[in-house]
Design a protein around this motif. Structure first.
Motif, PDB file in Angstrom:
ATOM      1  N   TYR A 216       9.490  34.265  45.571  1.00  0.00           N
ATOM      2  CA  TYR A 216      10.261  33.102  46.014  1.00  0.00           C
ATOM      3  C   TYR A 216       9.507  31.858  45.566  1.00  0.00           C
ATOM      4  O   TYR A 216       8.293  31.757  45.769  1.00  0.00           O
ATOM      5  N   GLN A 217      10.204  30.899  44.975  1.00  0.00           N
ATOM      6  CA  GLN A 217       9.549  29.677  44.514  1.00  0.00           C
ATOM      7  C   GLN A 217      10.394  28.446  44.825  1.00  0.00           C
ATOM      8  O   GLN A 217      11.616  28.458  44.684  1.00  0.00           O
ATOM      9  N   VAL A 218       9.687  27.394  45.249  1.00  0.00           N
ATOM     10  CA  VAL A 218      10.290  26.080  45.456  1.00  0.00           C
ATOM     11  C   VAL A 218       9.525  25.084  44.601  1.00  0.00           C
ATOM     12  O   VAL A 218       8.295  25.117  44.559  1.00  0.00           O
ATOM     13  N   ASN A 219      10.247  24.224  43.909  1.00  0.00           N
ATOM     14  CA  ASN A 219       9.602  23.182  43.122  1.00  0.00           C
ATOM     15  C   ASN A 219       9.551  21.904  43.950  1.00  0.00           C
ATOM     16  O   ASN A 219      10.601  21.364  44.330  1.00  0.00           O
ATOM     17  N   VAL A 220       8.340  21.434  44.245  1.00  0.00           N
ATOM     18  CA  VAL A 220       8.187  20.269  45.111  1.00  0.00           C
ATOM     19  C   VAL A 220       8.567  18.973  44.398  1.00  0.00           C
ATOM     20  O   VAL A 220       8.737  17.936  45.041  1.00  0.00           O
ATOM     21  N   LEU A 221       8.709  19.014  43.069  1.00  0.00           N
ATOM     22  CA  LEU A 221       9.044  17.816  42.301  1.00  0.00           C
ATOM     23  C   LEU A 221      10.555  17.594  42.226  1.00  0.00           C
ATOM     24  O   LEU A 221      11.028  16.476  42.406  1.00  0.00           O
ATOM     25  N   ASN A 222      11.305  18.660  41.957  1.00  0.00           N
ATOM     26  CA  ASN A 222      12.763  18.498  41.838  1.00  0.00           C
ATOM     27  C   ASN A 222      13.549  19.249  42.902  1.00  0.00           C
ATOM     28  O   ASN A 222      14.786  19.267  42.873  1.00  0.00           O
ATOM     29  N   LYS A 223      12.832  19.903  43.839  1.00  0.00           N
ATOM     30  CA  LYS A 223      13.424  20.588  44.990  1.00  0.00           C
ATOM     31  C   LYS A 223      14.270  21.811  44.633  1.00  0.00           C
ATOM     32  O   LYS A 223      15.035  22.297  45.460  1.00  0.00           O
ATOM     33  N   SER A 224      14.132  22.321  43.423  1.00  0.00           N
ATOM     34  CA  SER A 224      14.873  23.522  43.046  1.00  0.00           C
ATOM     35  C   SER A 224      14.230  24.754  43.674  1.00  0.00           C
ATOM     36  O   SER A 224      13.044  24.760  44.023  1.00  0.00           O
ATOM     37  N   ILE A 225      15.036  25.806  43.812  1.00  0.00           N
ATOM     38  CA  ILE A 225      14.600  27.063  44.414  1.00  0.00           C
ATOM     39  C   ILE A 225      14.988  28.197  43.479  1.00  0.00           C
ATOM     40  O   ILE A 225      16.081  28.184  42.896  1.00  0.00           O
ATOM     41  N   ARG A 226      14.108  29.169  43.335  1.00  0.00           N
ATOM     42  CA  ARG A 226      14.472  30.354  42.566  1.00  0.00           C
ATOM     43  C   ARG A 226      13.843  31.591  43.193  1.00  0.00           C
ATOM     44  O   ARG A 226      12.753  31.535  43.773  1.00  0.00           O
ATOM     45  N   ILE A 227      14.548  32.708  43.055  1.00  0.00           N
ATOM     46  CA  ILE A 227      14.123  33.994  43.602  1.00  0.00           C
ATOM     47  C   ILE A 227      14.288  35.021  42.501  1.00  0.00           C
ATOM     48  O   ILE A 227      15.331  35.072  41.839  1.00  0.00           O
ATOM     49  N   MET A 228      13.259  35.850  42.293  1.00  0.00           N
ATOM     50  CA  MET A 228      13.318  36.808  41.192  1.00  0.00           C
ATOM     51  C   MET A 228      12.430  38.013  41.483  1.00  0.00           C
ATOM     52  O   MET A 228      11.496  37.930  42.301  1.00  0.00           O
ATOM     53  N   PRO A 229      12.702  39.132  40.811  1.00  0.00           N
ATOM     54  CA  PRO A 229      11.803  40.287  40.941  1.00  0.00           C
ATOM     55  C   PRO A 229      10.421  39.947  40.383  1.00  0.00           C
ATOM     56  O   PRO A 229      10.300  39.166  39.440  1.00  0.00           O
ATOM     57  N   LEU A 230       9.397  40.565  40.954  1.00  0.00           N
ATOM     58  CA  LEU A 230       8.029  40.295  40.532  1.00  0.00           C
ATOM     59  C   LEU A 230       7.840  40.544  39.042  1.00  0.00           C
ATOM     60  O   LEU A 230       7.163  39.762  38.362  1.00  0.00           O
ATOM     61  N   GLU A 231       8.439  41.586  38.514  1.00  0.00           N
ATOM     62  CA  GLU A 231       8.229  41.908  37.104  1.00  0.00           C
ATOM     63  C   GLU A 231       8.762  40.819  36.174  1.00  0.00           C
ATOM     64  O   GLU A 231       8.297  40.682  35.036  1.00  0.00           O
ATOM     65  N   GLU A 232       9.717  40.027  36.627  1.00  0.00           N
ATOM     66  CA  GLU A 232      10.240  38.929  35.816  1.00  0.00           C
ATOM     67  C   GLU A 232       9.381  37.665  35.941  1.00  0.00           C
ATOM     68  O   GLU A 232       9.469  36.769  35.100  1.00  0.00           O
ATOM     69  N   ALA A 233       8.564  37.602  36.973  1.00  0.00           N
ATOM     70  CA  ALA A 233       7.817  36.374  37.271  1.00  0.00           C
ATOM     71  C   ALA A 233       6.384  36.402  36.773  1.00  0.00           C
ATOM     72  O   ALA A 233       5.710  35.370  36.775  1.00  0.00           O
ATOM     73  N   VAL A 234       5.902  37.566  36.333  1.00  0.00           N
ATOM     74  CA  VAL A 234       4.475  37.720  36.068  1.00  0.00           C
ATOM     75  C   VAL A 234       4.178  37.815  34.577  1.00  0.00           C
ATOM     76  O   VAL A 234       4.969  38.347  33.802  1.00  0.00           O
ATOM     77  N   THR A 235       3.019  37.275  34.191  1.00  0.00           N
ATOM     78  CA  THR A 235       2.486  37.408  32.834  1.00  0.00           C
ATOM     79  C   THR A 235       1.177  38.170  32.902  1.00  0.00           C
ATOM     80  O   THR A 235       0.301  37.851  33.717  1.00  0.00           O
ATOM     81  N   ASN A 236       1.032  39.182  32.053  1.00  0.00           N
ATOM     82  CA  ASN A 236      -0.205  39.968  32.017  1.00  0.00           C
ATOM     83  C   ASN A 236      -1.277  39.247  31.203  1.00  0.00           C
ATOM     84  O   ASN A 236      -0.991  38.681  30.146  1.00  0.00           O
ATOM     85  N   ILE A 237      -2.506  39.286  31.706  1.00  0.00           N
ATOM     86  CA  ILE A 237      -3.629  38.587  31.096  1.00  0.00           C
ATOM     87  C   ILE A 237      -4.527  39.565  30.347  1.00  0.00           C
ATOM     88  O   ILE A 237      -4.906  40.610  30.872  1.00  0.00           O
ATOM     89  N   ASN A 238      -4.871  39.194  29.123  1.00  0.00           N
ATOM     90  CA  ASN A 238      -5.856  39.953  28.355  1.00  0.00           C
ATOM     91  C   ASN A 238      -7.246  39.433  28.718  1.00  0.00           C
ATOM     92  O   ASN A 238      -7.552  38.269  28.465  1.00  0.00           O
ATOM     93  N   PRO A 239      -8.098  40.274  29.326  1.00  0.00           N
ATOM     94  CA  PRO A 239      -9.414  39.780  29.767  1.00  0.00           C
ATOM     95  C   PRO A 239     -10.267  39.205  28.643  1.00  0.00           C
ATOM     96  O   PRO A 239     -11.103  38.335  28.885  1.00  0.00           O
TER      97      PRO A 239
END
Length: 252
Positions: A216-239
């Protein structure tokens, strides 16, 4: 998507954005049997630190110690050089002072902050503000590691725990290699959900339903809200990329 009735919800660094937090909680709609956890850094940078602290303190939600709470407590309880005090004020402390209209932080707020835990072990999930130092046994680490560690933790090549996911805040995700503003970042055994609510490049405040894998995400600058599955929201990091990106790191 099947939704479990009982949820474990983790909220990233709020940094004084009370109104954004209220909109986020409205979107999440925690029920009485849900467990809600804050990863620390309730204060500094944003305009309403006092309101955020008061709300979390008076709720039934659990909260961790963040580096910004640690800085505040050190300044008020120890002999701290003037330069350190000025550094805290420059890093958002002035906004915290201003949010307390009497310019004095109430004793009950300070006592509550002073008793915040450095980590919370949920069994399969381990909550901490910044991470752990992979070179030091857990029993030898202090709040300094748990509140401040960065590159040496993000760059680990093997999970620190074999049976636990470490969920952190502290480092804004877009400062890590290949992560766009608003995205979560995932490394070896860890997940970073500090999406930079206070930062003009982002504005996203994140809450994670760990039980169901929903962001769940809220943008404090433009007040938008979005909800999404975790797999769509995450980026994997190469150590291997962590140490090459140091100069772009945001010290939140």
């Amino acid at each position: 998507m099947s939704i479990n009735s009982y949820r474990r919800i983790v909220i990233g660094d709020v940094h004084g954005h009370y109104e954004g937090l209220m909109r986020l909680l409205e979107a999440i709609a925690p029920r009485s049997d849900d467990q809600v956890y804050f990863l620390g850094d309730l204060i500094d940078r944003g305009p309403q630190s006092a309101q955020v602290v008061n709300f979390v303190k008076e709720s039934s939600y659990q909260c961790l110690l963040g580096n910004h709470e640690q800085m505040l407590l050190n300044i008020l309880t120890k002999r701290i050089p003037t330069q350190t005090v000025q550094s805290w004020l420059y890093s958002g402390g002035q906004a915290t002072v201003a949010s307390y209209q009497e310019a004095t932080i109430p004793h009950d707020h300070l006592e509550w902050l002073n008793n915040l835990p450095a980590y919370i072990d949920l069994g399969d999930v381990w909550l901490v503000h910044a991470g752990v130092d992979p070179s030091i046994p857990l029993t030898q680490q202090t709040a300094d590691q748990f509140c401040w560690v960065r590159d040496e933790f993000h760059g680990i090549e093997q999970p620190y725990f074999t049976d636990k996911l470490i969920v952190i805040g502290h480092t804004i995700t877009f400062t890590l290699p290949g992560v766009y503003p608003g995205k979560l970042a995932q490394g070896q055994g860890w997940l970073d959900i500090d999406t930079g609510a206070y930062h003009p490049r982002s504005g996203w405040l994140t809450g994670l339903d760990i039980t169901n894998g929903i962001v769940y995400q809220v943008n404090v600058l433009n007040k938008s809200i979005r909800i999404m599955p975790l797999e769509e929201a995450v980026t994997n990091i190469n150590p291997e990329q962590i140490y090459f990106g140091r100069r772009n790191r945001c010290f939140a």
